[in-house]
Write a protein that holds these residues in place. Structure first.
Motif, PDB file in Angstrom:
ATOM      1  N   GLY A 113      -0.639  40.153  66.924  1.00  0.00           N
ATOM      2  CA  GLY A 113      -0.174  41.377  66.259  1.00  0.00           C
ATOM      3  C   GLY A 113       1.173  41.837  66.775  1.00  0.00           C
ATOM      4  O   GLY A 113       1.481  43.028  66.775  1.00  0.00           O
ATOM      5  N   HIS A 114       2.002  40.894  67.220  1.00  0.00           N
ATOM      6  CA  HIS A 114       3.343  41.233  67.697  1.00  0.00           C
ATOM      7  C   HIS A 114       4.378  40.341  67.019  1.00  0.00           C
ATOM      8  O   HIS A 114       4.026  39.400  66.308  1.00  0.00           O
ATOM      9  CB  HIS A 114       3.418  41.098  69.226  1.00  0.00           C
ATOM     10  CG  HIS A 114       2.670  42.176  69.946  1.00  0.00           C
ATOM     11  ND1 HIS A 114       3.149  43.451  70.086  1.00  0.00           N
ATOM     12  CD2 HIS A 114       1.453  42.173  70.553  1.00  0.00           C
ATOM     13  CE1 HIS A 114       2.271  44.194  70.744  1.00  0.00           C
ATOM     14  NE2 HIS A 114       1.235  43.432  71.040  1.00  0.00           N
ATOM     15  N   SER A 115       5.640  40.636  67.282  1.00  0.00           N
ATOM     16  CA  SER A 115       6.714  39.855  66.672  1.00  0.00           C
ATOM     17  C   SER A 115       6.967  38.593  67.503  1.00  0.00           C
ATOM     18  O   SER A 115       6.607  38.540  68.688  1.00  0.00           O
ATOM     19  CB  SER A 115       7.999  40.683  66.608  1.00  0.00           C
ATOM     20  OG  SER A 115       8.428  40.950  67.938  1.00  0.00           O
ATOM     21  N   THR A 116       7.568  37.582  66.877  1.00  0.00           N
ATOM     22  CA  THR A 116       7.929  36.384  67.644  1.00  0.00           C
ATOM     23  C   THR A 116       8.910  36.783  68.750  1.00  0.00           C
ATOM     24  O   THR A 116       8.902  36.193  69.831  1.00  0.00           O
ATOM     25  CB  THR A 116       8.578  35.312  66.741  1.00  0.00           C
ATOM     26  OG1 THR A 116       9.696  35.889  66.075  1.00  0.00           O
ATOM     27  CG2 THR A 116       7.591  34.801  65.702  1.00  0.00           C
TER      28      THR A 116
ATOM     29  N   ALA B 133       2.217  34.847  67.939  1.00  0.00           N
ATOM     30  CA  ALA B 133       2.694  36.216  67.708  1.00  0.00           C
ATOM     31  C   ALA B 133       1.851  36.879  66.625  1.00  0.00           C
ATOM     32  O   ALA B 133       1.400  38.028  66.779  1.00  0.00           O
ATOM     33  CB  ALA B 133       4.166  36.193  67.303  1.00  0.00           C
ATOM     34  N   SER B 134       1.603  36.149  65.561  1.00  0.00           N
ATOM     35  CA  SER B 134       0.836  36.700  64.445  1.00  0.00           C
ATOM     36  C   SER B 134      -0.579  37.062  64.897  1.00  0.00           C
ATOM     37  O   SER B 134      -1.088  38.150  64.595  1.00  0.00           O
ATOM     38  CB  SER B 134       0.819  35.676  63.308  1.00  0.00           C
ATOM     39  OG  SER B 134      -0.206  35.984  62.397  1.00  0.00           O
ATOM     40  N   ALA B 135      -1.225  36.173  65.654  1.00  0.00           N
ATOM     41  CA  ALA B 135      -2.595  36.440  66.117  1.00  0.00           C
ATOM     42  C   ALA B 135      -2.636  37.618  67.092  1.00  0.00           C
ATOM     43  O   ALA B 135      -3.631  38.338  67.167  1.00  0.00           O
ATOM     44  CB  ALA B 135      -3.180  35.188  66.764  1.00  0.00           C
TER      45      ALA B 135
ATOM     46  N   ALA C 280      -4.104  35.779  72.781  1.00  0.00           N
ATOM     47  CA  ALA C 280      -3.994  35.094  71.482  1.00  0.00           C
ATOM     48  C   ALA C 280      -3.687  33.616  71.691  1.00  0.00           C
ATOM     49  O   ALA C 280      -4.268  32.747  71.023  1.00  0.00           O
ATOM     50  CB  ALA C 280      -2.892  35.755  70.645  1.00  0.00           C
TER      51      ALA C 280
ATOM     52  N   ARG D  94       5.057  31.304  66.295  1.00  0.00           N
ATOM     53  CA  ARG D  94       4.766  32.075  65.092  1.00  0.00           C
ATOM     54  C   ARG D  94       3.272  32.421  65.013  1.00  0.00           C
ATOM     55  O   ARG D  94       2.888  33.570  64.814  1.00  0.00           O
ATOM     56  CB  ARG D  94       5.195  31.269  63.856  1.00  0.00           C
ATOM     57  CG  ARG D  94       5.219  32.042  62.554  1.00  0.00           C
ATOM     58  CD  ARG D  94       5.552  31.134  61.362  1.00  0.00           C
ATOM     59  NE  ARG D  94       4.761  29.906  61.334  1.00  0.00           N
ATOM     60  CZ  ARG D  94       3.461  29.847  61.000  1.00  0.00           C
ATOM     61  NH1 ARG D  94       2.825  30.946  60.648  1.00  0.00           N
ATOM     62  NH2 ARG D  94       2.814  28.707  61.013  1.00  0.00           N
ATOM     63  N   LYS D  95       2.425  31.398  65.224  1.00  0.00           N
ATOM     64  CA  LYS D  95       0.971  31.609  65.156  1.00  0.00           C
ATOM     65  C   LYS D  95       0.497  32.555  66.252  1.00  0.00           C
ATOM     66  O   LYS D  95      -0.345  33.420  66.031  1.00  0.00           O
ATOM     67  CB  LYS D  95       0.247  30.271  65.351  1.00  0.00           C
ATOM     68  CG  LYS D  95       0.001  29.500  64.079  1.00  0.00           C
ATOM     69  CD  LYS D  95      -1.093  28.451  64.365  1.00  0.00           C
ATOM     70  CE  LYS D  95      -0.991  27.281  63.414  1.00  0.00           C
ATOM     71  NZ  LYS D  95      -1.887  26.199  63.801  1.00  0.00           N
TER      72      LYS D  95
END
Lengths: 202, 202
Positions: free
Chosen positions: B46-49, B42-44, B23, B39-40
């Motif tokens: 599919g996991h947590s920060t 982790a989001s891309a 990601a 943040r970006k």
């Protein structure tokens, strides 16, 4: 420009313009190109964002002013290297002046050569002064060509070779992107001399 | 790393790690170094920060992975230029491979050589692979020195001269910061050759 109806109005416009440019310059120097937003500049200048838009059309118009200002400083630096009857020595001093300019004005340098502002394209006037800087270098190279110490070629093309070499060296120095312990002043001088020697008739 | 209690847990950790790196790489390529936020990423992925922090210590740990990955790609590119009994021709092909790498991987290139992430300093492993890339160039120069076509000097120092020249040329080309109409492939090749010729015994 809604042509001033009185002298007083013109003067006021100039003062506003100057204050905005000064604020933009201070933000550039302190925070780098990323810091240049219309909101920040207007606030630092003590004016409205509308004042920035009406005078400069937006951020890019102000970036254009700082871009041209940087090239003006660079031209002054290159010309201060002086002209003697030894064109190669003159080019060596011009190269050193280029490095000094970059180290003294790293944020202007970034704006001029790294193009860090997304979407910004220099306007006509800014490009004219940018080309004038390259021509200072080209004139120095042409003198060396006439003397026979640099191979005869299009001076503008040869200027790109020398400019790119200077740019690569000072960029790596400023980015801190090379192994530690390099004597940059010496490496810069030796590499520029190598390019000039390599451009000699063979 | 809270040492996996079962093989399954280890595999899961590796998959999570891989997804986060993938990601981050995709964001770097699509948006440039500025797009790299925990943040970006982790989001891309599919996991947590928290998954990013626990595995990489934060953004800089991930930047370190991409930085080292970039130098790994560069080493492969430089080595693919091959070795013949003509060290100068080999260096010329290495130079061309360097330019091709930069044009093919502009965002990795920026991360590696422009240091655009504020506060980021490469870690020990990343610096080791970065130095290995410079050593590929230094080995090529050393072969030319042994042959007598490049003046005998510290190969690592001479490598800086050649590297900086390549870097300056490709940086200006990628930034679009030179007058239009330049044939960059030719200018690049001629300038690198000029430096090498200028580094010859005189």
């Amino acid at each position: 420009m809604d042509s001033g109806t009185t002298i007083g109005a013109d003067l006021d416009t100039d003062k506003t313009r100057d204050a905005i440019v000064r604020a933009a310059r201070e933000i550039l120097v302190a925070q780098g190109p990323d810091g240049l937003t219309v909101r920040k500049i207007a606030s630092a200048a003590g004016h409205s964002t509308m004042a920035v838009y009406s005078r400069f059309g937006g951020k890019d118009g102000l970036v254009d002013v700082l871009f041209g200002e940087g090239f003006g400083l660079l031209i002054a630096a290159l010309e201060s290297a002086g002209t003697t009857d030894d064109p190669l020595a003159d080019l060596d001093r011009q190269g050193a002046a280029y490095r000094r300019f970059a180290l003294d004005h790293p944020q202007h340098y970034s704006l001029m050569f790294e193009r860090p502002v997304p979407g910004y394209r220099p306007g006509h006037d800014a490009l004219t002064v940018a080309n004038a800087a390259l021509e200072v270098l080209a004139r120095g190279l042409e003198r060396a060509m006439v003397q026979g110490t640099v191979i005869r070629a299009e001076p503008a093309t040869t200027a790109i070779s020398m400019w790119a070499t200077c740019h690569g060296l000072v960029s790596l120095e400023m980015a801190g992107a090379a192994p530690p312990g390099i004597d940059w002043e010496t490496t810069y001088s030796l590499t520029c001399q190598a390019v000039l020697r390599g451009l000699a008739p063979y």
